[in-house]
Design a protein around this motif. Sequence first.
Motif, mmCIF file in Angstrom:
data_model
loop_
_atom_site.group_PDB
_atom_site.id
_atom_site.type_symbol
_atom_site.label_atom_id
_atom_site.label_comp_id
_atom_site.label_asym_id
_atom_site.label_seq_id
_atom_site.Cartn_x
_atom_site.Cartn_y
_atom_site.Cartn_z
ATOM 1 N N ILE A 170 0.838 -1.197 0.000
ATOM 2 C CA ILE A 170 0.000 0.000 0.000
ATOM 3 C C ILE A 170 0.870 1.243 0.000
ATOM 4 N N VAL A 171 0.469 2.225 -0.793
ATOM 5 C CA VAL A 171 1.074 3.550 -0.740
ATOM 6 C C VAL A 171 0.312 4.328 0.324
ATOM 7 N N VAL A 172 0.971 4.643 1.430
ATOM 8 C CA VAL A 172 0.298 5.309 2.549
ATOM 9 C C VAL A 172 1.007 6.617 2.867
ATOM 10 N N SER A 173 0.252 7.693 2.866
ATOM 11 C CA SER A 173 0.837 9.008 3.121
ATOM 12 C C SER A 173 0.822 9.353 4.601
ATOM 13 N N GLY A 174 -0.207 8.898 5.299
ATOM 14 C CA GLY A 174 -0.440 9.327 6.669
ATOM 15 C C GLY A 174 -1.663 10.219 6.768
ATOM 16 N N GLY A 175 -2.303 10.474 5.625
ATOM 17 C CA GLY A 175 -3.548 11.248 5.608
ATOM 18 C C GLY A 175 -4.765 10.358 5.802
ATOM 19 N N MET A 176 -5.922 10.979 5.815
ATOM 20 C CA MET A 176 -7.177 10.263 6.088
ATOM 21 C C MET A 176 -7.428 9.104 5.140
ATOM 22 N N ASP A 177 -7.253 9.357 3.849
ATOM 23 C CA ASP A 177 -7.683 8.392 2.840
ATOM 24 C C ASP A 177 -6.850 7.116 2.875
ATOM 25 N N SER A 178 -5.525 7.283 2.818
ATOM 26 C CA SER A 178 -4.665 6.097 2.782
ATOM 27 C C SER A 178 -4.666 5.347 4.108
ATOM 28 N N ALA A 228 3.809 -1.430 3.716
ATOM 29 C CA ALA A 228 3.340 -0.066 3.466
ATOM 30 C C ALA A 228 4.540 0.796 3.112
ATOM 31 N N VAL A 229 4.377 1.647 2.114
ATOM 32 C CA VAL A 229 5.466 2.520 1.691
ATOM 33 C C VAL A 229 4.991 3.971 1.684
ATOM 34 N N THR A 230 5.793 4.827 2.278
ATOM 35 C CA THR A 230 5.559 6.268 2.258
ATOM 36 C C THR A 230 6.708 6.911 1.502
ATOM 37 N N PHE A 231 6.389 7.902 0.685
ATOM 38 C CA PHE A 231 7.407 8.567 -0.120
ATOM 39 C C PHE A 231 7.692 9.962 0.434
ATOM 40 N N ASP A 232 8.955 10.230 0.673
ATOM 41 C CA ASP A 232 9.389 11.540 1.142
ATOM 42 C C ASP A 232 9.895 12.313 -0.068
ATOM 43 N N TYR A 233 9.030 13.154 -0.622
ATOM 44 C CA TYR A 233 9.345 13.823 -1.879
ATOM 45 C C TYR A 233 9.512 15.330 -1.711
ATOM 46 N N THR A 245 -1.161 23.198 -6.618
ATOM 47 C CA THR A 245 -0.712 22.160 -5.680
ATOM 48 C C THR A 245 -0.427 20.826 -6.372
ATOM 49 N N VAL A 246 -0.701 20.739 -7.661
ATOM 50 C CA VAL A 246 -0.396 19.508 -8.391
ATOM 51 C C VAL A 246 1.115 19.296 -8.422
ATOM 52 N N VAL A 247 1.554 18.106 -8.017
ATOM 53 C CA VAL A 247 2.949 17.703 -8.176
ATOM 54 C C VAL A 247 2.985 16.823 -9.419
ATOM 55 N N PRO A 248 3.655 17.255 -10.493
ATOM 56 C CA PRO A 248 3.539 16.566 -11.778
ATOM 57 C C PRO A 248 3.812 15.061 -11.709
ATOM 58 N N PHE A 249 2.809 14.298 -12.132
ATOM 59 C CA PHE A 249 2.888 12.844 -12.262
ATOM 60 C C PHE A 249 3.289 12.139 -10.962
ATOM 61 N N ARG A 250 2.955 12.741 -9.834
ATOM 62 C CA ARG A 250 3.334 12.179 -8.530
ATOM 63 C C ARG A 250 2.867 10.747 -8.356
ATOM 64 N N ASN A 251 1.587 10.491 -8.603
ATOM 65 C CA ASN A 251 1.087 9.128 -8.402
ATOM 66 C C ASN A 251 1.701 8.136 -9.377
ATOM 67 N N GLY A 252 1.972 8.588 -10.606
ATOM 68 C CA GLY A 252 2.615 7.699 -11.568
ATOM 69 C C GLY A 252 3.980 7.245 -11.080
ATOM 70 N N ILE A 253 4.753 8.192 -10.557
ATOM 71 C CA ILE A 253 6.087 7.864 -10.052
ATOM 72 C C ILE A 253 6.001 6.936 -8.851
ATOM 73 N N MET A 254 5.116 7.258 -7.913
ATOM 74 C CA MET A 254 5.000 6.458 -6.696
ATOM 75 C C MET A 254 4.460 5.060 -6.985
ATOM 76 N N LEU A 255 3.506 4.972 -7.876
ATOM 77 C CA LEU A 255 2.963 3.655 -8.228
ATOM 78 C C LEU A 255 4.006 2.797 -8.931
ATOM 79 N N ALA A 256 4.845 3.423 -9.757
ATOM 80 C CA ALA A 256 5.901 2.668 -10.440
ATOM 81 C C ALA A 256 6.877 2.075 -9.425
ATOM 82 N N VAL A 257 7.262 2.879 -8.436
ATOM 83 C CA VAL A 257 8.174 2.372 -7.409
ATOM 84 C C VAL A 257 7.492 1.282 -6.580
ATOM 85 N N ALA A 258 6.245 1.509 -6.223
ATOM 86 C CA ALA A 258 5.503 0.512 -5.446
ATOM 87 C C ALA A 258 5.348 -0.793 -6.222
#
Length: 217
Positions: A6-14, A28-33, A92-105
Amino acid sequence: MKDSVIVVSGGMDSVTLMHDFKDRIALAVTFDYGSNHNAREIECARHQCALLGIEHIVIPLAFMGEYFRSSLLSGADDIPEGHYADENMKSTVVPFRNGIMLAVACGLAESRDLRHVLIANHGGDHAIYPDCRGGFIDAMSLAMKEGTYEGIDILAPYTDMTKTDIARRGADLGVDYSQTYSCYKGGETHCGKCGTCVERKEAFRAAGIADPTSYPG
């Protein structure tokens, strides 16, 4: 069966998703970006993973903070206030953030002989964040299937849910939302005014759940 990362940020949703699928999560993996709120979120992710007995790792993606352009990466003063639907929230968009994180996950999943990657994108994100929309998630899942021997895919069960739906689900699961963090400004307490704070407050109110979040004043 423990078959998922799971990609978990620490926010409500994840955090809600992690409680929801805890019996299937091996890692569980959290990304420090380099976002304003990364440090606060990581604290919450660690706490929640320890509570559930789920292995947790933090992977640095410092290049995003160094090279990508987003108000989420450039300091609290640059974060716009207002609702997610507002045009200025696109900063507030971080370009392609989820794409990068999902690839690593996905790489982590294949390295651990796991079959799925869980992500907690939801309907409230769709207007502003292209890499939270169902079409993107489906396309990324297909790419992962095609690019791995075991056909690893994405599980995104909250894609069509609202933040209010997620809050209700978390309440049913007994999630302690005081141990989650959302504010894009990254302060000691939630600011109460940025898009994610506004959405958080609205979700608790609409769900009829007491808001455990500390706001200034």
